[in-house]
Scaffold this motif. Structure first.
Motif, PDB file in Angstrom:
ATOM      1  N   GLN A 129       0.847  -1.180   0.000  1.00  0.00           N
ATOM      2  CA  GLN A 129       0.000   0.000   0.000  1.00  0.00           C
ATOM      3  C   GLN A 129       0.889   1.238   0.000  1.00  0.00           C
ATOM      4  O   GLN A 129       1.928   1.262   0.660  1.00  0.00           O
ATOM      5  CB  GLN A 129      -0.908   0.046   1.228  1.00  0.00           C
ATOM      6  N   GLN A 132      -0.349   8.321   0.520  1.00  0.00           N
ATOM      7  CA  GLN A 132      -0.341   9.576  -0.222  1.00  0.00           C
ATOM      8  C   GLN A 132      -0.792  10.704   0.714  1.00  0.00           C
ATOM      9  O   GLN A 132      -1.754  10.561   1.456  1.00  0.00           O
ATOM     10  CB  GLN A 132      -1.267   9.488  -1.430  1.00  0.00           C
ATOM     11  N   THR A 265      -3.571   3.563  -0.432  1.00  0.00           N
ATOM     12  CA  THR A 265      -4.180   2.879  -1.573  1.00  0.00           C
ATOM     13  C   THR A 265      -3.361   1.641  -1.908  1.00  0.00           C
ATOM     14  O   THR A 265      -2.127   1.673  -1.912  1.00  0.00           O
ATOM     15  CB  THR A 265      -4.256   3.785  -2.821  1.00  0.00           C
ATOM     16  N   THR A 267      -1.909  -1.618  -4.121  1.00  0.00           N
ATOM     17  CA  THR A 267      -1.516  -1.964  -5.480  1.00  0.00           C
ATOM     18  C   THR A 267      -2.752  -2.520  -6.189  1.00  0.00           C
ATOM     19  O   THR A 267      -3.462  -3.367  -5.636  1.00  0.00           O
ATOM     20  CB  THR A 267      -0.400  -3.033  -5.457  1.00  0.00           C
ATOM     21  N   ASN A 269      -5.130  -0.415  -7.250  1.00  0.00           N
ATOM     22  CA  ASN A 269      -6.103   0.680  -7.199  1.00  0.00           C
ATOM     23  C   ASN A 269      -5.470   1.942  -7.781  1.00  0.00           C
ATOM     24  O   ASN A 269      -5.479   3.006  -7.175  1.00  0.00           O
ATOM     25  CB  ASN A 269      -6.557   0.922  -5.756  1.00  0.00           C
ATOM     26  N   GLU A 270      -4.908   1.776  -8.987  1.00  0.00           N
ATOM     27  CA  GLU A 270      -4.218   2.891  -9.621  1.00  0.00           C
ATOM     28  C   GLU A 270      -5.176   4.036  -9.953  1.00  0.00           C
ATOM     29  O   GLU A 270      -4.757   5.198 -10.034  1.00  0.00           O
ATOM     30  CB  GLU A 270      -3.496   2.411 -10.883  1.00  0.00           C
ATOM     31  N   ARG A 273      -5.287   6.231  -6.964  1.00  0.00           N
ATOM     32  CA  ARG A 273      -3.976   6.877  -6.817  1.00  0.00           C
ATOM     33  C   ARG A 273      -3.856   8.044  -7.800  1.00  0.00           C
ATOM     34  O   ARG A 273      -3.337   9.111  -7.459  1.00  0.00           O
ATOM     35  CB  ARG A 273      -2.855   5.872  -7.082  1.00  0.00           C
ATOM     36  N   THR A 274      -4.336   7.832  -9.018  1.00  0.00           N
ATOM     37  CA  THR A 274      -4.260   8.886 -10.029  1.00  0.00           C
ATOM     38  C   THR A 274      -5.130  10.079  -9.639  1.00  0.00           C
ATOM     39  O   THR A 274      -4.719  11.238  -9.790  1.00  0.00           O
ATOM     40  CB  THR A 274      -4.693   8.347 -11.404  1.00  0.00           C
ATOM     41  N   GLU A 277      -3.250  11.963  -7.027  1.00  0.00           N
ATOM     42  CA  GLU A 277      -2.117  12.708  -7.583  1.00  0.00           C
ATOM     43  C   GLU A 277      -2.589  13.987  -8.279  1.00  0.00           C
ATOM     44  O   GLU A 277      -1.953  15.048  -8.166  1.00  0.00           O
ATOM     45  CB  GLU A 277      -1.347  11.817  -8.550  1.00  0.00           C
ATOM     46  N   ARG A 283       3.534  10.857  -2.587  1.00  0.00           N
ATOM     47  CA  ARG A 283       3.838   9.629  -1.870  1.00  0.00           C
ATOM     48  C   ARG A 283       4.819   9.898  -0.726  1.00  0.00           C
ATOM     49  O   ARG A 283       5.822  10.561  -0.922  1.00  0.00           O
ATOM     50  CB  ARG A 283       4.427   8.581  -2.821  1.00  0.00           C
ATOM     51  N   THR A 286       5.524   3.501   2.195  1.00  0.00           N
ATOM     52  CA  THR A 286       4.922   2.279   1.673  1.00  0.00           C
ATOM     53  C   THR A 286       4.742   1.285   2.807  1.00  0.00           C
ATOM     54  O   THR A 286       5.629   1.130   3.651  1.00  0.00           O
ATOM     55  CB  THR A 286       5.816   1.650   0.582  1.00  0.00           C
TER      56      THR A 286
END
Length: 297
Positions: A129, A132, A265, A267, A269-270, A273-274, A277, A283, A286
């Motif tokens: 994860q 962010q 978030t 991995t 669940n891009e 994340r987008t 961003e 970020r 992790t």
């Protein structure tokens, strides 16, 4: 060193357990004593590790939200490590998970030393994860709400809390990028999914719930908050609603004097994340999810 492991019993014990968590995970909020009491179940075990009256670490174990798994979470104060404390805690926690009938357990960690420790007992990396973070400005841009949608505060409509679970969260949780799938009952939702009602918002299309975004208060550091569940109903995705709802929480945070928001978030669940961003999140750290067999190797 004669390490003593004992169960958490009193509120003072819970506070000691909290202080270990805060020291080990300073960037994450820690549940309050009241929240921990509310989330207690017969399956949960909380431990303290001590030597000659000195606090060394803490741990917790129980049924995981991951179907068919338990969880173990040993934590040792940074200056007390490499003295056998983690091993003593993990052994007791794994025995508890085994007593619940689970043959697998998961845990989360965020540093190479902890990962090496986990490998020694047969745990292997399963997922990651990303944290962010966003700094909150004094004047944040209000969201553009899609046509036909009304966004309301959970504080003003507490009756919607249960509906969010049944009409939105169940679907959203099923779509989480984790395997096996999460198993979160309504009772779990009521106990564990703590939200800050004033900073949590629900999107309505007529009388239908089509989205939500929530914040979780950090009582130890009131200048920041963690994002809770941000979700949009499947047939409403791709219309900018997730971005608008998250912006709503950012604007609320600005008006109420918060300086920082953060979220996690997985991995896979891009998409979220987008969205983050594009809203200015960066970020910071992790978290690694590991899983292993019980009994321990």
């Amino acid at each position: 060193m004669n390490i003593g492991i004992r169960p958490v019993e009193t509120d003072d014990d819970i506070e000691a357990w909290r202080q270990v968590r805060i020291a080990v995970l300073p960037n994450e909020r820690a549940s309050t004593v009241e929240e921990i009491r509310r989330a207690e179940t017969p399956e949960q075990l909380m431990l303290l590790a001590e030597a000659d009256g000195e606090l060394l670490g803490s741990g917790t174990a129980g049924r995981s939200d991951i179907g068919g798994h338990g969880f173990v979470m040993p934590r040792v104060l940074p200056d007390k490590r490499r003295r056998g404390v983690g091993t003593a805690l993990l052994t007791r926690l794994a025995e508890h998970v085994e007593s619940l009938g689970f043959a697998r357990a998961g845990s989360n960690l965020d540093d190479p030393g902890s990962l090496e420790f986990a490998h020694r007992f047969g745990f292997t990396e399963h997922d990651r994860q990303v944290e962010q973070v966003r700094e909150v400005g004094a004047n944040e841009t209000p969201p553009v709400i899609p046509d036909g949608v009304e966004v309301v505060s959970l504080a003003e409509h507490p009756e919607l809390f249960a509906r969010v679970y049944h009409e939105l969260a169940v679907e959203a949780i099923a779509d989480f990028a984790v395997t096996p799938k999460l198993e979160i009952s309504f009772e779990d939702w009521q106990r564990e999914w703590v939200t800050w009602p004033e900073g949590s918002f629900i999107a309505l299309h007529g009388d239908e719930i089509v989205g939500c975004a929530s914040l979780i208060r950090d009582h130890d550091r009131p200048e920041r908050a963690e994002h809770g569940l941000t979700a949009v109903r499947r047939d409403w995705r791709g219309r900018g609603l997730a971005k608008a709802l998250k912006q709503q929480t950012i604007v609320w945070a600005a008006v109420n004097g918060l300086a920082e928001l953060y979220t996690w978030t997985q991995t896979g669940n891009e998409g979220m994340r987008t969205v983050n961003e594009r809203l200015g999140y960066y970020r910071r750290s992790t978290s690694i999810t590991v899983r292993g067999d019980i009994p321990l190797r």
